[in-house]
Design a protein around this motif. Structure first.
Motif, PDB file in Angstrom:
ATOM      1  N   THR A  78       0.778  -1.118  -0.083  1.00 19.00           N
ATOM      2  CA  THR A  78       0.136   0.225   0.090  1.00 19.00           C
ATOM      3  C   THR A  78       0.935   1.340  -0.127  1.00 19.00           C
ATOM      4  O   THR A  78       1.728   1.233   0.844  1.00 19.00           O
ATOM      5  CB  THR A  78      -0.934   0.234   1.315  1.00 19.00           C
ATOM      6  OG1 THR A  78      -1.494  -1.150   1.202  1.00 19.00           O
ATOM      7  CG2 THR A  78      -1.711   1.302   1.155  1.00 19.00           C
ATOM      8  N   THR A  79       0.444   2.254  -0.729  1.00 22.57           N
ATOM      9  CA  THR A  79       1.144   3.536  -0.750  1.00 22.57           C
ATOM     10  C   THR A  79       0.628   4.329   0.218  1.00 22.57           C
ATOM     11  O   THR A  79      -0.787   4.632   0.427  1.00 22.57           O
ATOM     12  CB  THR A  79       1.063   4.240  -2.282  1.00 22.57           C
ATOM     13  OG1 THR A  79       0.120   4.300  -2.696  1.00 22.57           O
ATOM     14  CG2 THR A  79       2.122   3.461  -3.307  1.00 22.57           C
ATOM     15  N   GLY A  80       1.468   5.026   1.144  1.00 22.42           N
ATOM     16  CA  GLY A  80       1.007   5.954   2.079  1.00 22.42           C
ATOM     17  C   GLY A  80       0.489   7.236   1.581  1.00 22.42           C
ATOM     18  O   GLY A  80       0.657   7.773   0.320  1.00 22.42           O
ATOM     19  N   PRO A  81       0.085   8.123   2.365  1.00 23.77           N
ATOM     20  CA  PRO A  81      -0.416   7.666   3.671  1.00 23.77           C
ATOM     21  C   PRO A  81      -1.531   7.056   3.776  1.00 23.77           C
ATOM     22  O   PRO A  81      -2.518   7.018   3.305  1.00 23.77           O
ATOM     23  CB  PRO A  81      -0.311   9.093   4.430  1.00 23.77           C
ATOM     24  CG  PRO A  81      -1.094   9.916   3.318  1.00 23.77           C
ATOM     25  CD  PRO A  81      -0.281   9.722   1.773  1.00 23.77           C
ATOM     26  N   ALA A  82      -1.330   6.045   4.775  1.00 22.36           N
ATOM     27  CA  ALA A  82      -2.547   4.868   5.149  1.00 22.36           C
ATOM     28  C   ALA A  82      -2.263   4.155   6.176  1.00 22.36           C
ATOM     29  O   ALA A  82      -1.152   4.176   6.844  1.00 22.36           O
ATOM     30  CB  ALA A  82      -2.420   4.144   3.755  1.00 22.36           C
ATOM     31  N   THR A  83      -3.283   3.601   6.802  1.00 26.03           N
ATOM     32  CA  THR A  83      -3.131   2.574   7.897  1.00 26.03           C
ATOM     33  C   THR A  83      -3.360   1.223   7.315  1.00 26.03           C
ATOM     34  O   THR A  83      -4.442   0.952   6.607  1.00 26.03           O
ATOM     35  CB  THR A  83      -4.142   2.966   8.992  1.00 26.03           C
ATOM     36  OG1 THR A  83      -3.905   4.355   9.377  1.00 26.03           O
ATOM     37  CG2 THR A  83      -4.076   2.084  10.128  1.00 26.03           C
ATOM     38  N   VAL A  84      -2.603   0.360   7.462  1.00 28.75           N
ATOM     39  CA  VAL A  84      -2.852  -0.888   7.131  1.00 28.75           C
ATOM     40  C   VAL A  84      -2.852  -2.091   8.299  1.00 28.75           C
ATOM     41  O   VAL A  84      -1.971  -1.720   9.248  1.00 28.75           O
ATOM     42  CB  VAL A  84      -1.696  -1.624   6.301  1.00 28.75           C
ATOM     43  CG1 VAL A  84      -1.707  -2.969   5.805  1.00 28.75           C
ATOM     44  CG2 VAL A  84      -1.759  -0.702   4.918  1.00 28.75           C
ATOM     45  N   THR A  85      -3.731  -2.957   8.496  1.00 26.85           N
ATOM     46  CA  THR A  85      -3.793  -3.760   9.456  1.00 26.85           C
ATOM     47  C   THR A  85      -3.234  -4.943   9.246  1.00 26.85           C
ATOM     48  O   THR A  85      -3.502  -5.758   8.038  1.00 26.85           O
ATOM     49  CB  THR A  85      -5.571  -3.945   9.943  1.00 26.85           C
ATOM     50  OG1 THR A  85      -6.027  -2.871   9.990  1.00 26.85           O
ATOM     51  CG2 THR A  85      -5.385  -4.948  11.014  1.00 26.85           C
ATOM     52  N   LEU A  86      -2.350  -5.426   9.942  1.00 22.85           N
ATOM     53  CA  LEU A  86      -1.617  -6.816  10.063  1.00 22.85           C
ATOM     54  C   LEU A  86      -2.425  -7.581  10.696  1.00 22.85           C
ATOM     55  O   LEU A  86      -2.740  -7.585  12.173  1.00 22.85           O
ATOM     56  CB  LEU A  86      -0.172  -6.672  10.276  1.00 22.85           C
ATOM     57  CG  LEU A  86       0.664  -8.095  10.537  1.00 22.85           C
ATOM     58  CD1 LEU A  86       0.842  -8.696   9.507  1.00 22.85           C
ATOM     59  CD2 LEU A  86       2.036  -7.661  11.211  1.00 22.85           C
ATOM     60  N   ILE A  87      -2.702  -8.785  10.288  1.00 25.93           N
ATOM     61  CA  ILE A  87      -3.591 -10.013  10.858  1.00 25.93           C
ATOM     62  C   ILE A  87      -2.753 -11.116  11.095  1.00 25.93           C
ATOM     63  O   ILE A  87      -2.083 -11.596   9.903  1.00 25.93           O
ATOM     64  CB  ILE A  87      -4.933  -9.946  10.189  1.00 25.93           C
ATOM     65  CG1 ILE A  87      -5.774  -8.911   9.946  1.00 25.93           C
ATOM     66  CG2 ILE A  87      -5.838 -11.167  10.803  1.00 25.93           C
ATOM     67  CD1 ILE A  87      -6.749  -8.949   8.759  1.00 25.93           C
TER      68      ILE A  87
END
Length: 132
Positions: A78-87
């Motif tokens: 994913t290119t920022g700015p972003a929030t990614v959830t690691l599961i």
């Protein structure tokens, strides 16, 4: 009597939690907390959730006898700015203990202990990563 259901509680720590353009990997560690039959040799799989777009990673980890695991994952695409959830997900597994003999010697009336069956339930953990 059927197998005993055993809850598997998963913990997850990722480093770094802020992904810079220069970041190449994410170090992940954690633990699967369950009874002794259900915490060792469990496969932990990983995925990234970027606003509902799930990326399943090919990397997996196998828990040690104490339930600990660690793995190095590629950074989110994913290119920022972003929030990614690691599961992190530990899959359901069925385990069996060996029957143990009670007492010493082979005296009459000493039955062998029955093998117990455990249904090790699936568990998940997640943590947020900030992509810059």
């Amino acid at each position: 009597k059927g197998p005993t259901d055993v809850v598997s509680t998963v913990t997850l720590v990722a480093s770094p939690t802020t992904i810079e353009p220069t970041t190449t990997t994410v170090a992940v560690s954690g633990n699967v907390k369950a009874n002794s039959s259900c915490r060792k040799n469990r496969t932990v799989s990983f995925s990234y959730d970027a606003s509902g777009v799930i990326t399943v990673l090919t990397e997996t980890a196998v828990t040690k006898p104490n339930g600990d695991y660690s793995v190095t994952l590629p950074k989110p695409t994913t290119t920022g700015p972003a929030t990614v959830t690691l599961i992190a997900t530990v899959e359901e597994a069925v385990r069996k203990t060996k029957g143990e003999s009670k007492g010493k010697g082979k005296k009459k009336g000493h039955k062998k202990g029955k093998a117990k069956k455990f249904n090790c339930l699936e568990g998940t953990a997640q943590t947020a990563l900030t992509v810059n």
